[in-house]
Design an enzyme around this catalytic site. Structure first.
Site, PDB file in Angstrom:
ATOM      1  N   CYS A 175     -10.537 -16.423  23.029  1.00 61.73           N
ATOM      2  CA  CYS A 175     -11.361 -17.421  23.708  1.00 61.73           C
ATOM      3  C   CYS A 175     -12.685 -16.776  24.078  1.00 61.73           C
ATOM      4  O   CYS A 175     -13.462 -16.403  23.210  1.00 61.73           O
ATOM      5  CB  CYS A 175     -10.632 -17.995  24.925  1.00 61.73           C
ATOM      6  SG  CYS A 175     -11.477 -19.416  25.660  1.00 61.73           S
ATOM      7  N   CYS A 176     -12.943 -16.571  25.351  1.00 65.90           N
ATOM      8  CA  CYS A 176     -14.237 -16.029  25.784  1.00 65.90           C
ATOM      9  C   CYS A 176     -14.135 -14.687  26.482  1.00 65.90           C
ATOM     10  O   CYS A 176     -14.976 -13.811  26.278  1.00 65.90           O
ATOM     11  CB  CYS A 176     -14.930 -17.020  26.709  1.00 65.90           C
ATOM     12  SG  CYS A 176     -15.412 -18.542  25.896  1.00 65.90           S
TER      13      CYS A 176
END
Length: 669
Positions: free
Chosen positions: A407-408
């Protein structure tokens, strides 16, 4: 020895599966500048013009150009699809043609139905019948097990974004293994597990392990067939750079054909692939122009990953994201940089193909990165605004030098860790529940077990803290229990066989929780403590608004009075999460991360004691609330830096914007 291993330095990696050992023994650190980089080839330009035209057609069509309504996606469900077969160096799409979105109902048939309907498509009636009468979905299993309390919390938005109707994502297969070992080797490794380690007493756990490994073997067999559909053989190790890039992509393509995950990250492939590219360049097999073309075509394919999702999902994440995160650079444990020429090539695709949010190119930043690479990163950031940065010096201590970002901000060792992803708990709404005794301020229903509400005209800090602590404790338990249900059912009805086949067997599982509204709560508690907050109640006695009298310190200004409130909230809630039993012994972790869903969380939350009005967005991630960090950028960053990473190992997100003039008047200053 395999032909594909010729010219590589031997080590532990060619006796057992150990991708890191292969990289460490064979990669070439690069400390030079970007002068070697090449422009896009004519083939790249023609292909990208075609993609640009398809993007325009998709926008004009309302967001979806084409969608499958009958064929359920699997690794081998579709015939080969191409942009231009004669020009593509890297091939493969999720369906039989680009921009055609696949049908993935295993997460939930209602999600598939509503997503298709929203864009003018109707799902095949036979598919609906199969997935309602004969084949149970993950979503159905979850809702069979949900308690009424879980349903109320979900509906009201105190827990939002739960992966209970779609793939959970954030499981990153070591797609490099497909290139390095070939699928036959990987299948044999799994078969050896069944025949040796996974014998003995047939406990429930052992039975499940044997079934999962058997599914992994079937998935790897299907992965070979996927490559065969495109005329490729990945049964043996890749023999050149083009085969290596293609094999890595086939591994990733299999994952996105199998799962509609919340964040289908790629891993950490650029330095690995540089080894193959450098071998070919040294042997005169390819030129630098051809090396860049390979990476341009690889990144092009990653940009074209698309899922069929509902408008509500896209609203939650403000767009149509996939988070195909590729982790670049960083430092090795031995002090060598992991930056290679291919680190530059991957970032250079932002020039050759133009800026794009996907794949999510993430530089693992260290103070010891080569200066030339730092300068190039800064240059590309200024020109494209398309690079994400992560603190390698912080994460490398625990994760080593072969971790990636899912994801991030969620770090894990490639092929050795996985994550049970679980959205976020709304701490701002939780504060309002504490004030109202567990009654939702918007829907006016009792969500938590009934607690005595605060009835005073002005909020007393000590009373609020006491009730808020009780309410957070309730929320933490409910949150963990809800995630336990989701992940049990996901393993049962939508198991990520191909992704897990590209992991070690003894995988470490992270149990990923998250919080939203941190800065809202910090400022609200600061207002209650340092100013006066008057409660405005409706005719039913429910607190619906707050009048702040006087000023108070605001998070984001390097003021310990409020920054310590924020830091303590992180510690308290994480400790509460740790008190509860997690599914499959998952290691509890927490993120301060909302991506763009802070907008949706704000919509679901009423007026708060910091002066924020109902429906207004929260600040993203760990950011201060909009406009409240008034003492400069450094002070704002200092406040965020005080948040304790040891209590938020899943990651702390800070979205930072700055006007170009603040960086200097020209490229030299």
């Amino acid at each position: 020895m395999y032909k594909g291993w010729e010219g590589f330095k031997a080590g532990k990696w060619n006796k057992e599966i150990d991708t890191r050992d292969f990289i460490q023994r064979n990669y070439t650190p690069y400390e030079g500048d970007e002068s070697f980089l090449e422009k896009p080839t004519d083939a790249t330009k023609k292909l990208w013009d075609q993609v640009t035209d398809l993007n325009q057609q998709e926008r004009e069509a309302g967001g979806v150009l084409d969608a499958d309504t009958k064929i359920v996606s699997s690794l081998t469900s579709h015939k080969a699809g191409y942009l231009n077969k004669d020009l593509e160096k890297i091939v493969g799409f999720q369906t039989d043609k680009p921009f055609k979105r696949s049908l993935q109902p295993f997460g939930g048939i209602r999600m598939s139905e509503s997503a298709l309907k929203a864009y003018g498509y109707e799902i095949d009636s036979e598919v609906v019948e199969i997935f309602t009468k004969y084949r149970k979905t993950h979503n159905q299993g979850v809702f069979d097990a949900y308690t009424p309390e879980m349903r109320r919390a979900r509906t009201c938005g105190i827990i939002t974004g739960l992966p209970d109707a779609y793939g959970r994502g954030r499981i990153v297969g070591d797609y490099r293994r497909v290139a390095l070992y070939g699928v036959n080797y990987l299948i044999k490794d799994k078969q050896d597990l069944l025949n040796t380690v996974l014998l003995g007493s047939m406990t429930e756990e052992r039975i499940r392990e044997r079934e999962e490994v058997s599914e992994q073997i079937r998935a790897l067999t299907a992965l070979k067939e996927l490559a065969n559909i495109y005329g490729c053989d990945i049964s043996e190790p890749a023999t050149n750079a083009q085969e290596a890039v293609q094999a890595v992509y086939f591994g990733y393509l299999a994952a996105v054909k199998d799962q509609n995950g919340a964040a289908m990250s790629l891993g950490r492939t650029s330095t690995f692939l540089d080894i193959y590219i450098q071998r070919d360049i040294d042997n005169g097999v390819i030129s630098e122009v051809e090396a860049q073309e390979l990476m341009d075509h690889f990144i092009m394919k990653l940009r074209l990953v698309k899922f069929m999702r509902t408008p509500d999902y896209n609203e939650l994440f403000s767009g149509d994201p996939t988070w195909v995160t590729e982790s670049i650079g960083g430092m090795g444990l031995d002090g060598r940089t992991l930056v290679t020429k291919n680190s530059f090539r991957v970032l250079h695709t932002l020039v050759n193909l133009g800026p794009a949010p996907e794949p999510n190119l993430t530089v693992l930043w260290s103070t010891r990165l080569p200066n030339n690479f730092k300068r190039y990163c800064a240059k590309i950031s200024i020109e494209t605004s398309s690079i994400q940065y992560e603190n390698d010096d912080l994460m490398r201590v625990e994760m080593g030098d072969d971790y990636c970002i899912a994801c991030c901000v969620s770090c894990m060792k490639v092929g050795k860790d996985m994550q049970f992803f679980g959205a976020r708990a709304n701490l701002a709404k939780c504060l309002l529940y504490a004030i109202n005794g567990g009654v939702d301020e918007k829907k006016k229903i009792q969500v938590s077990p009934r607690m005595e509400p605060i009835t005073s005209e002005y909020l007393d800090y000590d009373e609020v803290i006491q009730k808020y602590t009780q309410m957070m404790s309730w929320l933490a338990e409910l949150y963990v229990n809800t995630l336990n249900v989701i992940h049990y059912m996901h393993d049962k009805y939508s198991y990520e066989a191909v992704e897990m086949a590209l992991h070690d067997h003894d995988v470490r599982r992270f149990f990923a929780t998250g919080i939203a509204g941190l800065s809202v709560v910090a400022d609200s508690l600061s207002a209650i403590k340092y100013a006066k907050v008057k409660v405005v109640r409706d005719e039913d006695g429910i607190a619906v608004d707050y009048a702040v009298e006087g000023d108070f310190p605001k998070y984001g200004n390097n003021d310990d009075r409020v920054d310590e409130i924020a830091a303590n909230l992180v510690k308290i809630f994480m400790n509460m999460i740790k008190e509860h039993r997690t599914y499959r012994g998952g290691v509890p972790s927490m993120s301060i991360l909302t991506i763009t869903s802070n907008v949706v969380y704000g919509k679901k939350t009423g007026n708060t004691p910091d002066g924020r009005k109902a429906g207004e967005p929260f600040a993203p991630g760990a950011n201060p609330m909009h406009g409240r960090d008034t003492t400069g950028a450094v002070a704002s960053l200092e406040s965020v830096a005080k948040l304790p990473y040891e209590y938020s190992r899943d990651g702390i997100s800070n979205t930072f914007s700055i006007i170009p003039e603040a960086l200097g008047k020209d490229d030299e200053k």
